[in-house]
Design a protein around this motif. Structure first.
Motif, PDB file in Angstrom:
ATOM      1  N   GLY A   1       0.788  -1.225   0.000  1.00 53.71           N
ATOM      2  CA  GLY A   1       0.000   0.000   0.000  1.00 53.71           C
ATOM      3  C   GLY A   1       0.817   1.269   0.000  1.00 53.71           C
ATOM      4  O   GLY A   1       0.300   2.351   0.281  1.00 53.71           O
ATOM      5  N   ARG A   2       2.111   1.151  -0.286  1.00 51.02           N
ATOM      6  CA  ARG A   2       2.983   2.337  -0.284  1.00 51.02           C
ATOM      7  C   ARG A   2       3.494   2.596  -1.709  1.00 51.02           C
ATOM      8  O   ARG A   2       3.887   1.677  -2.432  1.00 51.02           O
ATOM      9  N   TYR A   3       3.510   3.876  -2.066  1.00 57.76           N
ATOM     10  CA  TYR A   3       4.012   4.270  -3.383  1.00 57.76           C
ATOM     11  C   TYR A   3       4.984   5.430  -3.211  1.00 57.76           C
ATOM     12  O   TYR A   3       4.733   6.340  -2.403  1.00 57.76           O
ATOM     13  N   SER A   4       6.070   5.387  -3.965  1.00 56.87           N
ATOM     14  CA  SER A   4       7.030   6.490  -3.889  1.00 56.87           C
ATOM     15  C   SER A   4       6.457   7.722  -4.578  1.00 56.87           C
ATOM     16  O   SER A   4       5.497   7.628  -5.361  1.00 56.87           O
ATOM     17  N   GLU A   5       7.035   8.858  -4.284  1.00 57.17           N
ATOM     18  CA  GLU A   5       6.552  10.101  -4.896  1.00 57.17           C
ATOM     19  C   GLU A   5       6.662  10.034  -6.412  1.00 57.17           C
ATOM     20  O   GLU A   5       5.741  10.417  -7.123  1.00 57.17           O
ATOM     21  N   SER A   6       7.807   9.547  -6.945  1.00 54.25           N
ATOM     22  CA  SER A   6       7.978   9.365  -8.386  1.00 54.25           C
ATOM     23  C   SER A   6       9.217   8.517  -8.642  1.00 54.25           C
ATOM     24  O   SER A   6      10.335   8.948  -8.374  1.00 54.25           O
ATOM     25  N   ASP A   7       9.003   7.330  -9.171  1.00 54.21           N
ATOM     26  CA  ASP A   7      10.131   6.449  -9.483  1.00 54.21           C
ATOM     27  C   ASP A   7      10.921   6.961 -10.683  1.00 54.21           C
ATOM     28  O   ASP A   7      12.141   6.813 -10.740  1.00 54.21           O
ATOM     29  N   ILE A   8      10.231   7.559 -11.647  1.00 56.15           N
ATOM     30  CA  ILE A   8      10.933   8.089 -12.822  1.00 56.15           C
ATOM     31  C   ILE A   8      11.944   9.144 -12.392  1.00 56.15           C
ATOM     32  O   ILE A   8      13.080   9.170 -12.886  1.00 56.15           O
ATOM     33  N   ARG A   9      11.552   9.995 -11.467  1.00 55.47           N
ATOM     34  CA  ARG A   9      12.449  11.062 -11.013  1.00 55.47           C
ATOM     35  C   ARG A   9      13.632  10.503 -10.230  1.00 55.47           C
ATOM     36  O   ARG A   9      14.733  11.039 -10.289  1.00 55.47           O
ATOM     37  N   ILE A  10      13.397   9.411  -9.520  1.00 53.39           N
ATOM     38  CA  ILE A  10      14.500   8.760  -8.806  1.00 53.39           C
ATOM     39  C   ILE A  10      15.499   8.181  -9.803  1.00 53.39           C
ATOM     40  O   ILE A  10      16.718   8.370  -9.679  1.00 53.39           O
ATOM     41  N   ILE A  11      14.995   7.478 -10.803  1.00 55.96           N
ATOM     42  CA  ILE A  11      15.863   6.866 -11.817  1.00 55.96           C
ATOM     43  C   ILE A  11      16.589   7.944 -12.617  1.00 55.96           C
ATOM     44  O   ILE A  11      17.777   7.814 -12.930  1.00 55.96           O
ATOM     45  N   ALA A  12      15.862   9.005 -12.971  1.00 54.86           N
ATOM     46  CA  ALA A  12      16.467  10.102 -13.730  1.00 54.86           C
ATOM     47  C   ALA A  12      17.617  10.728 -12.958  1.00 54.86           C
ATOM     48  O   ALA A  12      18.615  11.154 -13.553  1.00 54.86           O
ATOM     49  N   ASN A  13      17.487  10.773 -11.659  1.00 52.71           N
ATOM     50  CA  ASN A  13      18.542  11.348 -10.831  1.00 52.71           C
ATOM     51  C   ASN A  13      19.825  10.519 -10.902  1.00 52.71           C
ATOM     52  O   ASN A  13      20.931  11.058 -10.806  1.00 52.71           O
ATOM     53  N   TRP A  14      19.679   9.197 -11.123  1.00 55.24           N
ATOM     54  CA  TRP A  14      20.861   8.348 -11.286  1.00 55.24           C
ATOM     55  C   TRP A  14      21.664   8.761 -12.515  1.00 55.24           C
ATOM     56  O   TRP A  14      22.882   8.659 -12.534  1.00 55.24           O
ATOM     57  N   LEU A  15      20.961   9.218 -13.543  1.00 53.36           N
ATOM     58  CA  LEU A  15      21.615   9.535 -14.817  1.00 53.36           C
ATOM     59  C   LEU A  15      21.865  11.026 -15.008  1.00 53.36           C
ATOM     60  O   LEU A  15      22.362  11.436 -16.041  1.00 53.36           O
TER      61      LEU A  15
END
Length: 327
Positions: free
Chosen positions: A308-322
Motif C-alpha cells: 500500500g505504499r508508493y514512492s513520490e515518483s520512481d521516474i524522477r528517482i531513476i532520472a537522478n541516477w543519470l
C-alpha cells in the motif's frame, strides 16, 4: 605573381631611376620617355608572367590526365575488368566544408572508367551543408546532381520481416555483455525494443540507449525489480538517449505534457502496442497526484502495491541516477 612582378620591376629600376632623377637631362630625353619605357617594361614582364602561368596550367592538365590514365589502369588491374567500388559512409556527419570539398575532389580527380563511389548519407543534411556554405538561396538539389549520378533511398525495413531495430537491440546487448553475465532486467529490454521501433530510432540512438541501460543495470547490481519499475527504467533510458530535454525537466513536467511529448498519448487500449499502452498508464500514475492515482488503482489500470505504499515518483528517482552522466 606579385613577387614575380616585383622582381621584374627591380631589374629595370636603375634605368628608370636615373632617367627620373635627371628629368631626362642625363641622356637628352624628355620625361615622357620615362613613361613609355616604364609602360613597355611593365607590359613585357606581365606577358612573361601570364605565359608562365599558362605553361603551369598546361603542365597541371597533363599531370591530371596522366594520373587518371594510371588510376584507370590500376582499377582495371585490381578489379579484373569489374568496377572497383569505394564506400564512403556518413558523409553528412562531416564538417560541411570538408564534405563538399571531398565531393569536388572525387569528381575532379577520380572520374575514371571502372571506378565507382558509393556515398551513404542523409541527403537532407547534406543539402543543408551546401546551403550552409553557399547560402540559403542556392539550389542544393541541382548542386548535388553535378556529383551524384544516381540516388537510391533504402527502405526503413523489409516487408514481412522482423523490425531491424528489435534485432539490432538484441544483437548490441549481446555484444555488450560479458560471456557469463546475466541480464536481470528482462522486461526493461522488451520495452526498450518497443520504444526503439515506435520512435524509429537510429542504430546509434539504440546504442546510446543501451549504454544508459548498462549503467543502470550496473547500479542496481543485478536486482530483479518488478515489472512496473523496469518499465520506468526503460522510458528513462530512452529519454536520456533521444530526449534529454525531457529528462532535464522531469522534476516539473506534468504527465499530460510528458505523454504528449513522447507521443504515447496517442496509444489507446485497443492499440497493437499493448506494452506501450501499459507503459503510458504507469507514467501517468507515477507523475500524477494522489487523487488521480487512487482513481487509477480503483479502475485497475495499474497493479496494486501489496504494502500500500508508493514512492513520490520512481521516474524522477531513476532520472537522478543519470543526471550527471552522458554518453
Amino acid at each position: 605573381m606579385a613577387t614575380s612582378a616585383a622582381k621584374s620591376l627591380m631589374r629595370g629600376a636603375i634605368k628608370i631611376g636615373i632617367k627620373t632623377a635627371t628629368a631626362g637631362l642625363a641622356d637628352g630625353t624628355e620625361v615622357e620617355d620615362v613613361v613609355r619605357d616604364f609602360s613597355a617594361l611593365l607590359s613585357e614582364q606581365v606577358d612573361e608572367i601570364i605565359a608562365e602561368k599558362l605553361k603551369n596550367v598546361e603542365e597541371d592538365r597533363l599531370a591530371l590526365s596522366k594520373f587518371r590514365e594510371y588510376l584507370s589502369d590500376i582499377t582495371n588491374e585490381i578489379g579484373h575488368g569489374k568496377p572497383l567500388v569505394f564506400i564512403i559512409d556518413e558523409l553528412d556527419r562531416c564538417r560541411p566544408d570538408f564534405a563538399l570539398e571531398l565531393l569536388e575532389q572525387i569528381k575532379h580527380l577520380f572520374s575514371v572508367k571502372g571506378l565507382t563511389f558509393l556515398l551513404i548519407t542523409n541527403r537532407t543534411q547534406l543539402e543543408e551543408s551546401i546551403r550552409c556554405k553557399y547560402g540559403i538561396g542556392v539550389d542544393a538539389n541541382n548542386y548535388l546532381h553535378k556529383f551524384v549520378s544516381l540516388w537510391i533511398s533504402l527502405p526503413d525495413k523489409p516487408i514481412n520481416y522482423k523490425d531491424h531495430r528489435e534485432v539490432f537491440t538484441s544483437y548490441a546487448l549481446h555484444k555488450m555483455m560479458n560471456e557469463k553475465e546475466q541480464v536481470f532486467l528482462t522486461e526493461t529490454i522488451t520495452i526498450l525494443k518497443d520504444l526503439a521501433t515506435f520512435h524509429n530510432l537510429s542504430l546509434r540512438q539504440i546504442e546510446r540507449m543501451l549504454s544508459y541501460f548498462a549503467i543502470i543495470h550496473n547500479i542496481t547490481a543485478g536486482k530483479n525489480y518488478n515489472d512496473t519499475y523496469q518499465n520506468l527504467i526503460a522510458i528513462t533510458c530512452y529519454m536520456a538517449a533521444d530526449r534529454p530535454d525531457l529528462l532535464a525537466k522531469i522534476k516539473t513536467i506534468s504527465y499530460e505534457d510528458l505523454l504528449s511529448e513522447l507521443r504515447l498519448n496517442r496509444i489507446e487500449s485497443d492499440s497493437k502496442e499493448v506494452s506501450l499502452y501499459y507503459l503510458k498508464q504507469l507514467i501517468k500514475f507515477d507523475l500524477a497526484d494522489k487523487i488521480v492515482r487512487q482513481q487509477m488503482i480503483d479502475d485497475n489500470l495499474v497493479p496494486k502495491n501489496p504494502f500500500g505504499r508508493y514512492s513520490e515518483s520512481d521516474i524522477r528517482i531513476i532520472a537522478n541516477w543519470l543526471s550527471n552522466i552522458s554518453t
